[in-house]
Design a protein around this motif. Sequence first.
Motif, mmCIF file in Angstrom:
data_model
loop_
_atom_site.group_PDB
_atom_site.id
_atom_site.type_symbol
_atom_site.label_atom_id
_atom_site.label_comp_id
_atom_site.label_asym_id
_atom_site.label_seq_id
_atom_site.Cartn_x
_atom_site.Cartn_y
_atom_site.Cartn_z
ATOM 1 N N VAL A 2 -2.018 22.690 -3.336
ATOM 2 C CA VAL A 2 -1.653 21.933 -3.526
ATOM 3 C C VAL A 2 -1.209 21.025 -2.086
ATOM 4 N N VAL A 3 -0.654 19.610 -1.994
ATOM 5 C CA VAL A 3 -0.581 18.480 -0.977
ATOM 6 C C VAL A 3 1.067 18.185 -1.294
ATOM 7 N N GLU A 4 1.250 19.003 0.043
ATOM 8 C CA GLU A 4 2.942 18.653 -0.218
ATOM 9 C C GLU A 4 3.353 17.311 0.492
ATOM 10 N N ASP A 5 2.829 16.571 1.215
ATOM 11 C CA ASP A 5 3.159 15.751 1.888
ATOM 12 C C ASP A 5 2.442 14.709 3.160
ATOM 13 N N VAL A 6 2.203 12.909 3.341
ATOM 14 C CA VAL A 6 0.767 12.678 3.468
ATOM 15 C C VAL A 6 2.540 11.738 4.101
ATOM 16 N N ALA A 7 1.433 10.406 4.698
ATOM 17 C CA ALA A 7 2.297 9.767 6.303
ATOM 18 C C ALA A 7 1.429 9.109 6.654
ATOM 19 N N TRP A 8 2.034 7.310 6.455
ATOM 20 C CA TRP A 8 0.684 6.407 7.398
ATOM 21 C C TRP A 8 0.745 6.370 8.694
ATOM 22 N N ASN A 9 0.373 6.286 9.217
ATOM 23 C CA ASN A 9 0.023 5.954 10.867
ATOM 24 C C ASN A 9 0.691 4.813 10.972
ATOM 25 N N PRO A 10 1.903 4.540 11.385
ATOM 26 C CA PRO A 10 2.946 3.131 11.639
ATOM 27 C C PRO A 10 2.261 2.339 12.695
ATOM 28 N N HIS A 11 1.038 3.406 13.392
ATOM 29 C CA HIS A 11 0.494 2.424 14.662
ATOM 30 C C HIS A 11 -1.138 1.247 13.551
ATOM 31 N N HIS A 12 -1.705 1.573 12.540
ATOM 32 C CA HIS A 12 -3.122 1.487 12.011
ATOM 33 C C HIS A 12 -2.871 1.429 10.547
ATOM 34 N N GLU A 13 -3.614 -0.091 10.242
ATOM 35 C CA GLU A 13 -3.566 -0.436 8.497
ATOM 36 C C GLU A 13 -4.226 0.361 7.653
ATOM 37 N N LEU A 47 0.794 -1.115 -0.266
ATOM 38 C CA LEU A 47 0.020 -0.294 0.262
ATOM 39 C C LEU A 47 0.717 1.379 0.118
ATOM 40 N N LEU A 48 0.389 2.136 -0.759
ATOM 41 C CA LEU A 48 1.363 3.130 -1.349
ATOM 42 C C LEU A 48 0.851 4.127 -1.503
ATOM 43 N N ILE A 49 0.516 6.074 -0.565
ATOM 44 C CA ILE A 49 -0.021 6.573 -0.898
ATOM 45 C C ILE A 49 0.687 8.368 -1.077
ATOM 46 N N SER A 50 0.416 9.064 -1.867
ATOM 47 C CA SER A 50 1.077 9.595 -2.553
ATOM 48 C C SER A 50 0.339 10.876 -2.662
ATOM 49 N N GLY A 51 1.008 12.338 -2.825
ATOM 50 C CA GLY A 51 0.621 13.147 -2.475
ATOM 51 C C GLY A 51 1.122 14.397 -3.510
ATOM 52 N N SER A 52 0.609 15.397 -4.356
ATOM 53 C CA SER A 52 0.846 16.384 -5.391
ATOM 54 C C SER A 52 0.709 17.853 -5.572
ATOM 55 N N ASP A 53 0.870 18.240 -6.505
ATOM 56 C CA ASP A 53 0.428 19.753 -6.964
ATOM 57 C C ASP A 53 -1.301 19.954 -7.599
ATOM 58 N N ASP A 54 -1.392 18.551 -8.115
ATOM 59 C CA ASP A 54 -2.721 18.831 -8.298
ATOM 60 C C ASP A 54 -3.599 18.940 -7.474
ATOM 61 N N HIS A 55 -3.580 18.776 -5.460
ATOM 62 C CA HIS A 55 -4.707 19.047 -4.931
ATOM 63 C C HIS A 55 -5.078 17.147 -4.639
ATOM 64 N N SER A 82 -1.946 13.822 5.920
ATOM 65 C CA SER A 82 -1.673 14.725 4.424
ATOM 66 C C SER A 82 -1.789 15.720 4.860
ATOM 67 N N VAL A 83 -0.787 16.395 4.134
ATOM 68 C CA VAL A 83 -0.558 17.915 5.186
ATOM 69 C C VAL A 83 -0.538 19.317 3.373
ATOM 70 N N GLY A 84 -0.596 20.298 3.400
ATOM 71 C CA GLY A 84 -0.542 20.701 2.020
ATOM 72 C C GLY A 84 -1.117 22.810 2.229
ATOM 73 N N ASP A 85 -1.103 23.425 1.282
ATOM 74 C CA ASP A 85 -0.378 24.610 1.192
ATOM 75 C C ASP A 85 -1.588 25.487 1.083
ATOM 76 N N ASP A 86 -2.782 24.640 1.587
ATOM 77 C CA ASP A 86 -4.095 24.946 2.134
ATOM 78 C C ASP A 86 -4.119 25.669 3.273
ATOM 79 N N GLY A 87 -3.008 24.973 4.152
ATOM 80 C CA GLY A 87 -2.705 25.401 5.253
ATOM 81 C C GLY A 87 -3.320 23.855 6.918
ATOM 82 N N HIS A 88 -4.202 23.006 5.258
ATOM 83 C CA HIS A 88 -4.433 22.176 6.287
ATOM 84 C C HIS A 88 -3.952 20.723 6.667
ATOM 85 N N LEU A 89 -4.481 20.666 8.251
ATOM 86 C CA LEU A 89 -3.876 18.718 7.868
ATOM 87 C C LEU A 89 -4.968 17.993 8.168
ATOM 88 N N ILE A 90 -4.881 16.900 7.539
ATOM 89 C CA ILE A 90 -6.340 16.072 7.190
ATOM 90 C C ILE A 90 -6.202 14.688 7.767
#
Length: 423
Positions: free
Chosen positions: A227-238, A191-199, A243-251
């Motif tokens: 823009v979605v600048e970065d993404v990260a899985w929680n290592p404790h949960h499958e 399983l792989l996630i990716s964030g990009s400039d396309d939001h 995700s975080v981005g240029d909109d200032g948001h953490l989702i």
Amino acid sequence: MEGENSNGVELQDEKAINEEYKIWKKNSPFLYDLAITHALEWPSLTVQWLPDKRYSADKETLIQKLLLGTHTSAEEPNRLIIAQVHLPVDEASLDPRKYEDSKEVGGFGTGGDKIEVLMTINHDGEVNKARYMPQNAQIIATKTITSEVLVFDYTKHDSSNPSGKCNPQLRLTGHKKEGYGLSWNSKKEGLLISGSDDHLVCLWDINSNPKEKSLSALTTFTSHTNVVEDVAWNPHHETLFGSVGDDGHLIIWDTRKGTSYVNNILAHRREVNCISFNPFSEFILATGASDNTVCLWDARNLSKELHSFQGHSDDVFQVQWSPTNETILASSGSDRRLRVWDLSRIGDEQSEEDAEDGPPELLFIHGGHTSKISDFSWNLFEPWLIASVAEDNIIQIWQMVGNISTLFIYYQPKNNSKGGKHL
């Protein structure tokens, strides 16, 4: 006239940076158990320790591998790089009197500490980010200057490909633009996630159709408005990731909920560039942003940050937790500094003099880079050992002094050029 003034300011800045570096180099033997500086042929935007190690025949050198990439000029081909690092097994016995200032790129330590390229793999454009799959480190995903994410098995490539063509094992589609966010799931292989400039945030399962050379996104997440600048899985949960981005948001997302988010908050007033979940505590995470701060969060209550780490003087582009110490966090960015923080020291009493140098939780400042730090990586086997890369072709491998956990020591250049606070 305006251009001349601008050039003058740039020359002054460059002179000041070079002076800071000389001071750092002079003081390094007092601050580090190991410090290796190596000039790469091209800048690398990415670095990650690979999770393998072996010893030299004489048992005096520890040999580990690094994952790097190139960011070349338009005419030169780009490559994914597997490098090999020779590290001293025993703690370096350093004599500061023997450490001479030199124009040569170098370092100090014992044994044959050096970095060498083992293999290169042709790549489509610069390597924005490269990360290995935790369950099988031979599998590497990369972010490119196109919308595709590439997946390589580096054991199926060699450096002698005369065609110059990029032949990944898999091309992942779903994005419309390039980006930098990339994260493998440590709980479920493939399983792989990716964030990009396309939001967008895209999710793939690379094991879902192993015979195909191209794979469409399994799910696309669309709640970011920039823009979605970065993404990260929680290592404790499958199923949980952020995700975080240029909109200032953490989702915060849960794949069991489809494309609906669990939480969506305004985390910073500026662009949020990085996110990292604590490997020891399932609810704790950190974000770094262009407001020059790193924020600490509890996923159970995201209405307000637990703490804001103050100290960077420019955008924060990377944040990572130590893999060996629950309370240790590091961050880096455009101010050419990598700061190490200790959560356990938040709120400790300080003298006025110490408070002038930074908050109590600021444990260490690495000041060896002379340009923006693009990425860094904690070593999985050696506590406090970090590899960091900067835009000026330099990779540094360094380990702060062994008594760092009981002493507050760091390098911070002062206007009086005395090199900061020492023991």
